[in-house]
Every structure is written in C-alpha cells, then in structure tokens.
Write an enzyme that holds these catalytic residues in place. Sequence first.
Site, PDB file in Angstrom:
ATOM      1  N   LYS A 258       0.822  -1.220   0.000  1.00 45.51           N
ATOM      2  CA  LYS A 258       0.000   0.000   0.000  1.00 45.51           C
ATOM      3  C   LYS A 258       0.853   1.266   0.000  1.00 45.51           C
ATOM      4  CE  LYS A 258      -0.401   0.510   4.962  1.00 45.51           C
ATOM      5  NZ  LYS A 258      -0.981  -0.049   6.179  1.00 45.51           N
TER       6      LYS A 258
ATOM      7  N   ARG B 260      -6.082   1.257  17.403  1.00 43.83           N
ATOM      8  CA  ARG B 260      -6.714   1.258  16.087  1.00 43.83           C
ATOM      9  C   ARG B 260      -7.615   0.017  16.076  1.00 43.83           C
ATOM     10  NH1 ARG B 260      -3.304   1.629  10.537  1.00 43.83           N
ATOM     11  NH2 ARG B 260      -3.527  -0.643  10.659  1.00 43.83           N
TER      12      ARG B 260
END
Length: 363
Positions: A39, A134
């Site tokens: 990514k 997260r």
Amino acid sequence: MNRNRYPKMVVDLKKLRHNIDRVLIKCQDQNVEVAGVIKGCNGLSECADELARAGCRFIASSRLEQIAAAREYGVQADFMMIRLPMISEAADVVRLTEISLNSEMEVLKALNHQAGRLDKKHKVILMVELGDLREGFWNKEELLEAALAVEHDLHNLQLAGVGTNLGCYGAVKATPEKLNELVECAEMIEEKIGRELEFISGGATTSYPRVLEGNLPRRINLLRMGEGILLAKDLQDLWGYNMSDMHQDVFTLQAEIIEAREKPSYPQGEIMFDAFGNTPEYEDLGIRKRAILALGKVDYAFPELLLPRDKKIKVLGASSDHTILDVHDCEKDYKVGDIIEFDLCYATIVYATSSKNVDIVYV
Ligand SMILES: *Cc1c(COP(=O)(O)O)cnc(C)c1O
C-alpha cells in the site's frame, strides 16, 4: 506519449529486491514469514511482483483495488487484505484474497456467506487490540467467542490465527511484553480449540526491531512489512537502527525546472493568505537564486518532506502545481530545463505514486 515526461518517479527494482532479500533472510533466521505490504507505493504491481518472486508468504494491501491490479498483472502469490474489510466488499475480499484481518463478527459472517457462495475457504486472522487503539478485539472474552464461532460455526472460514498492529495510530512500541500478550491470546484460543494456530502475526515494520534485536517472542511467525522494505528509513532515522545494508533510495522523484532566476527572498507587498489559506512567515535573506519546479502539493502533499539529493538545495515551499527552491548556495548553476532529484519518505511516496501527473518508470 513522450517517454521523457516529468515529473517522474523512478523505481529501482533491483534495490527493492535487495531490500526484500535482506528482510527475508533476517526473518527466516527466526522462523518468521513476511507479508509484503504494497500500500505504501499505491500497490504498484511491478513492486508487488518483486516481493512475490523474492518469496514473501503473502502480498498484502489495505485496498482491494491494488490487489485486483496485482492479480491482473499476473503476480503469483497468496493475497492478504490487511485493512478490516467493509461488509459491502465481503464478496470481493473472498474473491481476490486468501486471507484477511478481522475484528467484527458481522463482517466474519458476511465473509463466511460469500465464501460459501464462491465455494471457497477463506482464512481469517483475528486482530487483538494491545493498546495502540486502532483495530482489534479489546475484550479477551469477545475475542475467544469470535474465535470459537469461526472454528465451529462459520464453516467457509478457516481460523488461521491472531494478529496485532502497533505503532500506527497510538505510536505504542512493539515491546516483547506487548507481543507476549498476543501469544497468550493465541494460546488461550488454542487451548479451547485443541489445535495450533497457523499464524501469530506480530505487527508491521514497527515490530521488525524485535527481529533485529533477536527478542521477538518465539511463537510470533508472521510480520506484515511495507515501509521497512520499500524505504527502510524510519527505523534508521527515527529509531536509530543501523539500516546501512538496505537501500533508502528505491524511489527517486524527478522534476523539471521551469524558471530559474534571482529574486528577493522576502515577498514585496502586503502579505495576506497563500493558496491554502495560510499566512506564512518569510525570512529576508536579500536577493537569492531561486528555481521553480513543475510539480506541487497535489503530487506529494508535504513540501517539507521532500529531500533534495543536492543537499545545498532548500525547499522553500509549494503551491498546488509549483515547488519553489532556493538554489543560491548550490555548486551547480541550475537552469531552466534541468532535472532535480528528490529522496522521499513513506508519506510522500504514496502521494507521488498515486498522482496522475507523475510518470512512473522502472529501472
Ligand atoms: C499498513 C499496515 C502494515 C504495514 O505497515 P508498515 O509500517 O508499512 O510496515 C501492516 N499491517 C497493517 C494492518 C497495516 O495497516
């Protein structure tokens, strides 16, 4: 199309290959497999291919589009979805990847349903929240319940293991203690299901120091690494590890000078707001030689994170499509048409590789 188009991103695949090989050797030494995370370079298929050929256990991304592109390109690998899937993309997750990271029962049910429709078995890793705040199960009982549901009720899913992520949001350090907590979660589940889990995935590049220091808990057997392969810069610059056996210049951004001229260094007139609504401050250094490049914030977002290879160049600032340099102290007498090269950091690579203005070439 003109092949000598600028701005240009030059990707050195040999240097990339060297970086992957170094990481894989060090991880293999400790029986750790690597998911190569693409990514950070917007999923460039050529890079994904290099990671797959080098022997990464998985090719991983947070975006299905990047995985779809890599498959289309012909990358031979098992693919991993590392951002928690949306329910609305469950069918594509199962179609395009072999394994995904998960933390929600409803999503697991959707994946199970879609895997059944495609007559596939989809592997899942359950994410454990260790305090970085997260993704992941915070409550250990909920984690166990989900694991048992996958193991016994969701027949088209395979409970492949547990994982965690540290350092991305909360900047929490991946200490051996934190990672041992993950191993304990795995062993709690293993005791109840009566078998060993295939993977205990101990995090991202921020967990790689444990490999370098040889204090990764023995049962952690999978890391998901992007930055530490693509750039290998943060562990050196921020953490002080010696990464001199890795290339920090796999990616080079090149841009062309469209004006080179001596000008005052202090704006002349009443200073109001710049293109982004800020009122900047300027230092008056008298008349200086400046150069303007044909690329701007839309191509890399953060001018302060551009790193000119010519260390005498100073990046003064940028607007959307212009980057302004002070080249007064440079040995080279820069002229219009000259090309300036920059090193990048993780944040700017992702912008530059996704900008339609930037031509990407491989060497
Ligand atoms: C981005 C990401 C990674 C890779 O992070 P790097 O810092 O690039 O190594 C690994 N796991 C998850 C869940 C991620 O989102």
